[in-house]
Design an enzyme around this catalytic site. Structure first.
Site, PDB file in Angstrom:
ATOM      1  N   PRO A   1      40.135  37.562  39.096  1.00 16.58           N
ATOM      2  CA  PRO A   1      40.115  36.450  38.144  1.00 16.58           C
ATOM      3  C   PRO A   1      39.592  36.813  36.755  1.00 16.58           C
ATOM      4  O   PRO A   1      38.604  37.530  36.620  1.00 16.58           O
ATOM      5  CB  PRO A   1      39.187  35.421  38.812  1.00 16.58           C
ATOM      6  CG  PRO A   1      38.424  36.182  39.827  1.00 16.58           C
ATOM      7  CD  PRO A   1      39.309  37.308  40.269  1.00 16.58           C
ATOM      8  N   ASN A   2      40.295  36.287  35.769  1.00 15.20           N
ATOM      9  CA  ASN A   2      39.961  36.383  34.351  1.00 15.20           C
ATOM     10  C   ASN A   2      40.259  37.736  33.725  1.00 15.20           C
ATOM     11  O   ASN A   2      40.191  37.886  32.513  1.00 15.20           O
ATOM     12  CB  ASN A   2      38.488  35.997  34.094  1.00 15.20           C
ATOM     13  CG  ASN A   2      38.213  34.573  34.501  1.00 15.20           C
ATOM     14  OD1 ASN A   2      38.908  33.661  34.065  1.00 15.20           O
ATOM     15  ND2 ASN A   2      37.245  34.360  35.375  1.00 15.20           N
TER      16      ASN A   2
ATOM     17  N   ARG B   1      38.584  38.404  24.802  1.00 17.18           N
ATOM     18  CA  ARG B   1      37.241  37.830  24.669  1.00 17.18           C
ATOM     19  C   ARG B   1      36.205  38.830  25.177  1.00 17.18           C
ATOM     20  O   ARG B   1      36.518  39.715  25.939  1.00 17.18           O
ATOM     21  CB  ARG B   1      37.097  36.557  25.527  1.00 17.18           C
ATOM     22  CG  ARG B   1      38.247  35.621  25.427  1.00 17.18           C
ATOM     23  CD  ARG B   1      37.841  34.267  24.891  1.00 17.18           C
ATOM     24  NE  ARG B   1      39.040  33.554  24.476  1.00 17.18           N
ATOM     25  CZ  ARG B   1      39.814  32.838  25.290  1.00 17.18           C
ATOM     26  NH1 ARG B   1      39.497  32.699  26.541  1.00 17.18           N
ATOM     27  NH2 ARG B   1      40.887  32.244  24.822  1.00 17.18           N
TER      28      ARG B   1
ATOM     29  N   ALA C   1      34.700  38.247  39.821  1.00 16.60           N
ATOM     30  CA  ALA C   1      33.590  37.472  40.382  1.00 16.60           C
ATOM     31  C   ALA C   1      33.708  37.272  41.898  1.00 16.60           C
ATOM     32  O   ALA C   1      32.690  37.041  42.571  1.00 16.60           O
ATOM     33  CB  ALA C   1      33.510  36.121  39.678  1.00 16.60           C
TER      34      ALA C   1
ATOM     35  N   ASN D   1      39.483  45.709  41.344  1.00 21.29           N
ATOM     36  CA  ASN D   1      38.456  45.013  40.572  1.00 21.29           C
ATOM     37  C   ASN D   1      38.585  43.543  40.937  1.00 21.29           C
ATOM     38  O   ASN D   1      39.442  42.828  40.412  1.00 21.29           O
ATOM     39  CB  ASN D   1      38.618  45.208  39.065  1.00 21.29           C
ATOM     40  CG  ASN D   1      37.461  44.584  38.288  1.00 21.29           C
ATOM     41  OD1 ASN D   1      36.697  43.783  38.839  1.00 21.29           O
ATOM     42  ND2 ASN D   1      37.324  44.931  37.030  1.00 21.29           N
TER      43      ASN D   1
ATOM     44  N   TYR E   1      33.242  43.859  28.097  1.00 20.38           N
ATOM     45  CA  TYR E   1      34.390  44.393  28.847  1.00 20.38           C
ATOM     46  C   TYR E   1      35.287  45.322  28.052  1.00 20.38           C
ATOM     47  O   TYR E   1      36.249  45.861  28.585  1.00 20.38           O
ATOM     48  CB  TYR E   1      35.213  43.217  29.408  1.00 20.38           C
ATOM     49  CG  TYR E   1      34.412  42.359  30.365  1.00 20.38           C
ATOM     50  CD1 TYR E   1      33.870  42.907  31.524  1.00 20.38           C
ATOM     51  CD2 TYR E   1      34.179  41.006  30.109  1.00 20.38           C
ATOM     52  CE1 TYR E   1      33.120  42.139  32.392  1.00 20.38           C
ATOM     53  CE2 TYR E   1      33.435  40.227  30.975  1.00 20.38           C
ATOM     54  CZ  TYR E   1      32.907  40.795  32.119  1.00 20.38           C
ATOM     55  OH  TYR E   1      32.165  40.047  32.985  1.00 20.38           O
TER      56      TYR E   1
ATOM     57  N   ARG F   1      23.146  43.661  35.041  1.00 16.62           N
ATOM     58  CA  ARG F   1      23.445  42.302  34.579  1.00 16.62           C
ATOM     59  C   ARG F   1      22.689  41.273  35.434  1.00 16.62           C
ATOM     60  O   ARG F   1      21.683  41.602  36.047  1.00 16.62           O
ATOM     61  CB  ARG F   1      24.967  42.097  34.607  1.00 16.62           C
ATOM     62  CG  ARG F   1      25.694  43.116  33.697  1.00 16.62           C
ATOM     63  CD  ARG F   1      27.174  42.886  33.660  1.00 16.62           C
ATOM     64  NE  ARG F   1      27.492  41.590  33.076  1.00 16.62           N
ATOM     65  CZ  ARG F   1      28.690  41.014  33.157  1.00 16.62           C
ATOM     66  NH1 ARG F   1      29.680  41.634  33.803  1.00 16.62           N
ATOM     67  NH2 ARG F   1      28.912  39.848  32.604  1.00 16.62           N
TER      68      ARG F   1
ATOM     69  N   HIS G   1      34.365  48.248  38.765  1.00 15.47           N
ATOM     70  CA  HIS G   1      33.917  47.263  37.774  1.00 15.47           C
ATOM     71  C   HIS G   1      33.833  47.915  36.406  1.00 15.47           C
ATOM     72  O   HIS G   1      33.358  49.054  36.289  1.00 15.47           O
ATOM     73  CB  HIS G   1      32.550  46.686  38.152  1.00 15.47           C
ATOM     74  CG  HIS G   1      32.583  46.013  39.485  1.00 15.47           C
ATOM     75  ND1 HIS G   1      33.203  44.810  39.693  1.00 15.47           N
ATOM     76  CD2 HIS G   1      32.134  46.422  40.693  1.00 15.47           C
ATOM     77  CE1 HIS G   1      33.124  44.492  40.964  1.00 15.47           C
ATOM     78  NE2 HIS G   1      32.481  45.449  41.603  1.00 15.47           N
TER      79      HIS G   1
ATOM     80  N   GLU H   1      36.309  50.229  45.022  1.00 11.46           N
ATOM     81  CA  GLU H   1      35.823  49.068  44.264  1.00 11.46           C
ATOM     82  C   GLU H   1      35.534  49.510  42.832  1.00 11.46           C
ATOM     83  O   GLU H   1      34.914  50.565  42.613  1.00 11.46           O
ATOM     84  CB  GLU H   1      34.548  48.525  44.935  1.00 11.46           C
ATOM     85  CG  GLU H   1      33.920  47.354  44.190  1.00 11.46           C
ATOM     86  CD  GLU H   1      32.654  46.829  44.874  1.00 11.46           C
ATOM     87  OE1 GLU H   1      32.393  47.154  46.063  1.00 11.46           O
ATOM     88  OE2 GLU H   1      31.904  46.099  44.200  1.00 11.46           O
TER      89      GLU H   1
HETATM   90  O1  CA2 Z   1      32.599  44.356  35.339  1.00 13.37           O
HETATM   91  C1  CA2 Z   1      33.580  43.964  35.967  1.00 13.37           C
HETATM   92  O2  CA2 Z   1      34.652  44.549  35.994  1.00 13.37           O
HETATM   93  C2  CA2 Z   1      33.503  42.608  36.707  1.00 13.37           C
HETATM   94  O3  CA2 Z   1      34.247  42.734  37.922  1.00 13.37           O
HETATM   95  C3  CA2 Z   1      34.122  41.601  35.780  1.00 13.37           C
HETATM   96  C4  CA2 Z   1      34.022  40.174  36.285  1.00 13.37           C
HETATM   97  C5  CA2 Z   1      32.584  39.836  36.687  1.00 13.37           C
HETATM   98  O4  CA2 Z   1      32.541  38.539  37.273  1.00 13.37           O
HETATM   99  C6  CA2 Z   1      32.020  40.849  37.654  1.00 13.37           C
HETATM  100  O5  CA2 Z   1      30.677  40.503  37.918  1.00 13.37           O
HETATM  101  C7  CA2 Z   1      32.075  42.245  37.070  1.00 13.37           C
HETATM  102  C8  CA2 Z   1      34.468  39.164  35.218  1.00 13.37           C
HETATM  103  C9  CA2 Z   1      35.780  39.445  34.606  1.00 13.37           C
HETATM  104  C10 CA2 Z   1      35.944  38.540  33.424  1.00 13.37           C
HETATM  105  O6  CA2 Z   1      36.886  39.083  32.559  1.00 13.37           O
HETATM  106  C11 CA2 Z   1      36.893  38.634  31.277  1.00 13.37           C
HETATM  107  C12 CA2 Z   1      37.797  39.230  30.441  1.00 13.37           C
HETATM  108  C13 CA2 Z   1      37.851  38.842  29.122  1.00 13.37           C
HETATM  109  C14 CA2 Z   1      37.041  37.845  28.668  1.00 13.37           C
HETATM  110  C15 CA2 Z   1      36.136  37.243  29.513  1.00 13.37           C
HETATM  111  C16 CA2 Z   1      36.068  37.633  30.835  1.00 13.37           C
END
Ligand code: CA2
Length: 145
Positions: A9-10, A17, A76, A73, A22, A106, A99, A97
């Site tokens: 997700p996301n 963003r 969340a 990846n 990221y 964090r 990230h 896995e």
């Molecule tokens: O660090 C990572 O790759 C995470 O898997 C990213 C997840 C986070 O919930 C994990 O704890 C760690 C969140 C991805 C959100 O992606 C975004 C991309 C652009 C803008 C905002 C969020």
């Protein structure tokens, strides 16, 4: 080898963003780099992304007959999803896995991974460079089998 990079997700919003956390690369940029990278060792890679827990479970199920291994990846869902953990165990696919960020640096709720115990290994904290690193690790792992 047939490899899958599966994003949760996301992650479709990468590059749009929060570049401070990221990075600036988009998912399309990352995919292009992965594609070029795996061709150097004669493997193929495909990409899937879902914002839904069940979509990620379905992608793992769909991969079980025609894919040698997965870079995941799970976003969340890493921290919450027993369904994803069960899907990794059930499909018996080797999963790395991944990230972008170092989740241990964090918030506390990101320190737990529901899937860590059922994956081959974990790469995190290297931003977009983690994807080719994880593909290399997966390739090395599969080569030893
Ligand atoms: O660090 C990572 O790759 C995470 O898997 C990213 C997840 C986070 O919930 C994990 O704890 C760690 C969140 C991805 C959100 O992606 C975004 C991309 C652009 C803008 C905002 C969020």
């Amino acid at each position: 080898m047939k490899l899958l990079v599966l994003n949760g997700p996301n992650l479709n919003l990468l590059g749009e963003r929060e570049p401070g956390i990221y990075g600036a690369a988009s998912l399309a940029d990352i995919e292009a780099e992965c594609q070029a990278f795996v061709s150097t060792f004669g493997s193929s890679v495909r990409f899937e992304q879902s914002n839904h827990e069940g979509g990620l479970v379905d992608a793992l199920h769909g991969a079980r007959h025609d894919t040698d291994g997965v870079v995941l990846n799970a976003g969340a869902y890493t921290h919450t999803s027993i369904a994803l953990r069960d899907a990794i165990s059930a499909t018996r696919l080797p999963v790395i896995e991944l990230h972008l960020s170092n989740t241990h640096a964090r918030e506390e709720f990101r320190h737990t991974s529901m899937i860590a115990a059922v994956v081959v290994g974990i790469i995190q904290g290297f931003g977009a460079d983690g994807y080719p690193l994880a593909l290399r690790a997966l390739h090395q792992h599969l080569s030893k089998k």
